[in-house]
Design a protein around this motif. Structure first.
Motif, PDB file in Angstrom:
ATOM      1  N   GLY A  45       1.695   6.996  -8.870  1.00  0.00           N
ATOM      2  CA  GLY A  45       0.406   6.989  -8.166  1.00  0.00           C
ATOM      3  C   GLY A  45       0.539   6.799  -6.665  1.00  0.00           C
ATOM      4  O   GLY A  45      -0.426   6.928  -5.937  1.00  0.00           O
ATOM      5  N   LEU A  46       1.745   6.470  -6.200  1.00  0.00           N
ATOM      6  CA  LEU A  46       1.926   6.272  -4.755  1.00  0.00           C
ATOM      7  C   LEU A  46       2.930   7.289  -4.220  1.00  0.00           C
ATOM      8  O   LEU A  46       4.148   7.098  -4.332  1.00  0.00           O
ATOM      9  N   GLY A  47       2.399   8.353  -3.647  1.00  0.00           N
ATOM     10  CA  GLY A  47       3.253   9.445  -3.180  1.00  0.00           C
ATOM     11  C   GLY A  47       4.233   9.005  -2.116  1.00  0.00           C
ATOM     12  O   GLY A  47       5.353   9.522  -2.028  1.00  0.00           O
ATOM     13  N   SER A  48       3.841   8.010  -1.308  1.00  0.00           N
ATOM     14  CA  SER A  48       4.712   7.610  -0.186  1.00  0.00           C
ATOM     15  C   SER A  48       5.727   6.545  -0.602  1.00  0.00           C
ATOM     16  O   SER A  48       6.445   6.006   0.228  1.00  0.00           O
ATOM     17  N   SER A  49       5.732   6.246  -1.887  1.00  0.00           N
ATOM     18  CA  SER A  49       6.599   5.165  -2.361  1.00  0.00           C
ATOM     19  C   SER A  49       8.080   5.444  -2.097  1.00  0.00           C
ATOM     20  O   SER A  49       8.531   6.582  -2.153  1.00  0.00           O
ATOM     21  N   GLU A  50       8.815   4.386  -1.795  1.00  0.00           N
ATOM     22  CA  GLU A  50      10.268   4.547  -1.594  1.00  0.00           C
ATOM     23  C   GLU A  50      10.998   3.276  -2.034  1.00  0.00           C
ATOM     24  O   GLU A  50      10.384   2.212  -2.173  1.00  0.00           O
ATOM     25  N   VAL A  51      12.294   3.428  -2.267  1.00  0.00           N
ATOM     26  CA  VAL A  51      13.113   2.267  -2.607  1.00  0.00           C
ATOM     27  C   VAL A  51      14.033   2.000  -1.421  1.00  0.00           C
ATOM     28  O   VAL A  51      14.668   2.916  -0.900  1.00  0.00           O
ATOM     29  N   VAL A  52      14.050   0.766  -0.974  1.00  0.00           N
ATOM     30  CA  VAL A  52      14.850   0.422   0.202  1.00  0.00           C
ATOM     31  C   VAL A  52      15.902  -0.607  -0.196  1.00  0.00           C
ATOM     32  O   VAL A  52      15.593  -1.580  -0.901  1.00  0.00           O
ATOM     33  N   LEU A  53      17.140  -0.359   0.236  1.00  0.00           N
ATOM     34  CA  LEU A  53      18.216  -1.325  -0.034  1.00  0.00           C
ATOM     35  C   LEU A  53      18.395  -2.182   1.221  1.00  0.00           C
ATOM     36  O   LEU A  53      18.360  -1.662   2.340  1.00  0.00           O
ATOM     37  N   ILE A  54      18.569  -3.467   1.022  1.00  0.00           N
ATOM     38  CA  ILE A  54      18.687  -4.360   2.184  1.00  0.00           C
ATOM     39  C   ILE A  54      20.047  -5.042   2.178  1.00  0.00           C
ATOM     40  O   ILE A  54      20.393  -5.782   1.254  1.00  0.00           O
ATOM     41  N   ALA A 110      17.053   3.370   3.342  1.00  0.00           N
ATOM     42  CA  ALA A 110      16.260   4.034   2.289  1.00  0.00           C
ATOM     43  C   ALA A 110      17.203   4.616   1.242  1.00  0.00           C
ATOM     44  O   ALA A 110      18.201   5.263   1.584  1.00  0.00           O
ATOM     45  N   TRP A 111      16.897   4.341  -0.018  1.00  0.00           N
ATOM     46  CA  TRP A 111      17.736   4.884  -1.093  1.00  0.00           C
ATOM     47  C   TRP A 111      17.025   6.114  -1.660  1.00  0.00           C
ATOM     48  O   TRP A 111      16.436   6.075  -2.731  1.00  0.00           O
ATOM     49  N   ASP A 112      17.102   7.199  -0.872  1.00  0.00           N
ATOM     50  CA  ASP A 112      16.330   8.389  -1.216  1.00  0.00           C
ATOM     51  C   ASP A 112      16.768   9.011  -2.528  1.00  0.00           C
ATOM     52  O   ASP A 112      15.957   9.537  -3.284  1.00  0.00           O
ATOM     53  N   LEU A 121      17.725   1.406 -12.204  1.00  0.00           N
ATOM     54  CA  LEU A 121      16.642   2.335 -12.549  1.00  0.00           C
ATOM     55  C   LEU A 121      15.883   1.857 -13.780  1.00  0.00           C
ATOM     56  O   LEU A 121      14.664   1.982 -13.855  1.00  0.00           O
ATOM     57  N   GLU A 122      16.638   1.294 -14.720  1.00  0.00           N
ATOM     58  CA  GLU A 122      15.987   0.782 -15.943  1.00  0.00           C
ATOM     59  C   GLU A 122      14.952  -0.297 -15.565  1.00  0.00           C
ATOM     60  O   GLU A 122      13.809  -0.274 -16.032  1.00  0.00           O
ATOM     61  N   VAL A 123      15.367  -1.229 -14.674  1.00  0.00           N
ATOM     62  CA  VAL A 123      14.445  -2.299 -14.276  1.00  0.00           C
ATOM     63  C   VAL A 123      13.241  -1.714 -13.529  1.00  0.00           C
ATOM     64  O   VAL A 123      12.093  -2.088 -13.768  1.00  0.00           O
ATOM     65  N   LEU A 124      13.519  -0.747 -12.641  1.00  0.00           N
ATOM     66  CA  LEU A 124      12.421  -0.153 -11.864  1.00  0.00           C
ATOM     67  C   LEU A 124      11.441   0.585 -12.765  1.00  0.00           C
ATOM     68  O   LEU A 124      10.226   0.435 -12.636  1.00  0.00           O
ATOM     69  N   THR A 139       0.822  -1.218   0.000  1.00  0.00           N
ATOM     70  CA  THR A 139       0.000   0.000   0.000  1.00  0.00           C
ATOM     71  C   THR A 139       0.855   1.267   0.000  1.00  0.00           C
ATOM     72  O   THR A 139       0.459   2.275  -0.566  1.00  0.00           O
ATOM     73  N   THR A 140       2.040   1.192   0.631  1.00  0.00           N
ATOM     74  CA  THR A 140       2.882   2.401   0.603  1.00  0.00           C
ATOM     75  C   THR A 140       3.768   2.433  -0.630  1.00  0.00           C
ATOM     76  O   THR A 140       4.356   3.451  -0.950  1.00  0.00           O
ATOM     77  N   GLY A 141       3.891   1.294  -1.322  1.00  0.00           N
ATOM     78  CA  GLY A 141       4.734   1.253  -2.516  1.00  0.00           C
ATOM     79  C   GLY A 141       6.217   1.181  -2.167  1.00  0.00           C
ATOM     80  O   GLY A 141       7.034   1.901  -2.740  1.00  0.00           O
ATOM     81  N   ARG A 142       6.529   0.336  -1.188  1.00  0.00           N
ATOM     82  CA  ARG A 142       7.948   0.195  -0.796  1.00  0.00           C
ATOM     83  C   ARG A 142       8.602  -0.911  -1.625  1.00  0.00           C
ATOM     84  O   ARG A 142       8.284  -2.087  -1.476  1.00  0.00           O
ATOM     85  N   VAL A 143       9.506  -0.509  -2.500  1.00  0.00           N
ATOM     86  CA  VAL A 143      10.216  -1.483  -3.335  1.00  0.00           C
ATOM     87  C   VAL A 143      11.482  -1.896  -2.594  1.00  0.00           C
ATOM     88  O   VAL A 143      12.259  -1.034  -2.174  1.00  0.00           O
ATOM     89  N   GLU A 144      11.666  -3.193  -2.421  1.00  0.00           N
ATOM     90  CA  GLU A 144      12.840  -3.643  -1.664  1.00  0.00           C
ATOM     91  C   GLU A 144      13.848  -4.324  -2.591  1.00  0.00           C
ATOM     92  O   GLU A 144      13.489  -5.209  -3.371  1.00  0.00           O
ATOM     93  N   ILE A 145      15.088  -3.875  -2.459  1.00  0.00           N
ATOM     94  CA  ILE A 145      16.158  -4.461  -3.280  1.00  0.00           C
ATOM     95  C   ILE A 145      17.178  -5.077  -2.333  1.00  0.00           C
ATOM     96  O   ILE A 145      17.771  -4.385  -1.504  1.00  0.00           O
ATOM     97  N   VAL A 146      17.340  -6.371  -2.416  1.00  0.00           N
ATOM     98  CA  VAL A 146      18.231  -7.035  -1.467  1.00  0.00           C
ATOM     99  C   VAL A 146      19.609  -7.200  -2.096  1.00  0.00           C
ATOM    100  O   VAL A 146      19.743  -7.473  -3.288  1.00  0.00           O
TER     101      VAL A 146
END
Ligand SMILES: Nc1nc2c(ncn2[C@@H]2O[C@H](COP(=O)(O)OP(=O)(O)OP(=O)(O)O)[C@@H](O)[C@H]2O)c(=O)[nH]1
Ligand SMILES: [Mg+2]
Length: 455
Positions: free
Chosen positions: A116-125, A106-108, A253-256, A61-68
């Motif tokens: 469409g998801l304002g709160s979306s973020e990309v997180v590196l793990i 967070a990879w700000d 970025l291309e994949v995202l 729902t928040t649009g958190r994309v996780e990249i491990v």
């Protein structure tokens, strides 16, 4: 994050009308509903799964994309995260096995948001290295994080060894984009780099797309710079070059940009299907354990009842009220309504299917087995023990057959009762069931003797 049994649900995102995304959200919520429908015992066992599922809902729902970031120890996973984020957020060390926990950063600066998801973020793990000495459970933690994430960066600093290769193969099976990062390229000559790239592309054919193999130097070693001064003199200085990670950033970025939303949706849908299966199999297991406990309880009651009140042989197996009550109760465990009369019929049909029309047969056999085993000097025990144990064994078999019948939705399936009961008889370790029942009877006999019930 709430961990109680009635999960909160966040409001659906307002601006996403992508069908895959909405389907994923529906399936995640359905799974959460299934958790709510569980019994207290099931909820207890599924606490961790519920929490993970709630996290998955919030991720969606928040649009958190996780990249491990995944790979062997000391390949530069933490250095790579620092380089991507632009500051030292996670610790880097020459000592292998430095990262011991899963770190979320967070990879700000990446500039990507789910549309469409304002709160979306990309997180590196950041994860612990998979082959750390004595760190097997940390390796599992890393695998688990990889399974939950949306994209995998697999970091290596040379050609792949066996551990890395098999880890890659199992990651490829979960169908997420994998970028293979060949790090520390500052340590290789241009020719070596070219050769390594070729070797990796060949080895990973069908596992990682060749355009997804990128080279980086996340934390290049210091190099000697010769500084020429205005007066013509020169001096040498050792300095660290800037990290070289542009190729990786571009690829990520291309994949995202291409698949970000779809990856998030697909991953959540697969994750929730997995959890749903887990709930189903746990429910089955709990029901199965309960049914077995019940059957054993009734078999013991039957064994001791018969032992204390030796009955005419015809009553010994199958016909008694104990068996009917057992079957009636089992039906309840499987959520099936059954009348007493039908329970009685079922007991009779199992007894018949077992070939115990001449019920004496089983008892006589049981007496033969028992005579060998019983070395106690009690005359009374010699008679009651085998008869009781035989009766309990009969109930045990009736119970197992009824369990099969209820498990299959109150049906014998295509096999018919005869072959089902025969299989159960073949599968049951008769001697050990009889022995356990005899032990139970003896226990009760001793108690009763002490209580003065037996003379
Ligand atoms: N030459 C060179 N060394 C690097 C590079 N990246 C990382 N290193 C060095 O490799 C060592 C390990 O780096 P880490 O980032 O701690 O590696 P890791 O994969 O996180 O290691 P664990 O957490 O122990 O699994 C450190 O000494 C880094 O300075 C690189 O691109 N080139
Ligand atoms: Mg590390």
């Amino acid at each position: 994050m709430s961990t109680d049994s009635s999960p909160e649900t966040t409001e659906p995102p307002q601006h996403v009308d992508d069908e895959r995304y909405l389907d994923a959200l529906t399936s995640v919520r359905k799974t959460l509903d299934r958790f709510r429908g569980c019994s207290d015992q099931e909820k207890d066992l599924l606490r961790r799964d519920l929490r993970q599922m709630q996290e998955m809902e919030s991720k969606l729902t928040t649009g958190r994309v996780e990249i491990v970031v995944f790979g062997e120890i000391s390949t530069g996973k933490s250095a790579l995260i620092n380089a991507l984020v632009g500051q030292a957020v996670t610790e880097v060390d020459v000592q292998g096995g430095w990262t011991r926990e899963i770190w979320h950063v967070a990879w700000d600066g990446c500039g990507y948001r789910i549309p469409g998801l304002g709160s979306s973020e990309v997180v590196l793990i950041d994860t612990p290295g998979i082959n750390e000495v004595g760190g097997a459970h940390r390796g599992e933690m890393a695998q688990d994080a990889a399974r939950r994430s949306d994209m995998i960066l697999f970091v290596t600093d040379s050609d792949l060894n066996e551990t890395e290769f098999s880890a890659l193969v199992s990651l490829a099976a979960v169908n997420k984009p994998i970028i293979l990062v060949l790090n520390k390229i500052d340590l290789f000559s241009p020719d070596q780099r070219k050769r390594l790239h070729e070797v990796l592309s060949q080895r990973l054919d069908g596992i990682v797309q060749s355009e997804n193999i990128v080279e980086t130097s996340a934390d290049p070693r210091e190099v000697e710079y010769i500084v020429e001064k205005a007066d013509g003199s020169s001096s040498s200085q050792w300095r660290k070059p800037n990290p070289n990670i542009e190729a990786l950033q571009l690829k990520m970025l291309e994949v995202l940009e291409k698949d970000g939303l779809a990856l998030l949706a697909l991953n959540a849908a697969m994750y929730s299907a997995d959890k749903s299966d887990r709930i189903a199999s746990l429910k089955l297991k709990i029901r199965n354990d309960r049914a077995n406990q019940h059957i054993w309880g009734y078999a013991v009651v039957k064994a001791t009842t018969v032992a204390f009140n030796p009955a005419p042989i015809a009553d010994v197996i199958g016909g008694g009220a104990v068996d009917v009550a057992m079957v009636w109760h089992l039906a309840h465990i499987y959520g099936i309504e059954m009348t007493w009369a039908n329970a009685e019929k079922l007991v009779k049909s199992v007894v018949q299917a077992a070939g115990w029309v001449t019920l004496g047969e089983l008892t006589t056999h049981a007496i033969m087995w028992s005579l060998k085993a019983v070395t106690l000097g009690w005359g009374s025990v010699l008679t009651v023990l085998p008869q009781g144990a035989a009766a309990g064994y009969g109930s045990y078999v009736v119970g197992q057959a009824a369990k099969y019948y209820f498990e299959h939705g109150a049906s014998w399936g295509s096999e018919g009762p005869k072959s089902v009961v025969q299989k159960i008889l073949n599968k049951t370790d008769r001697n050990s069931v009889i022995q356990d029942l005899k032990d139970e009877i003896l226990k009760k006999l001793r108690i009763n003797q002490h209580a003065g019930v037996n003379e």
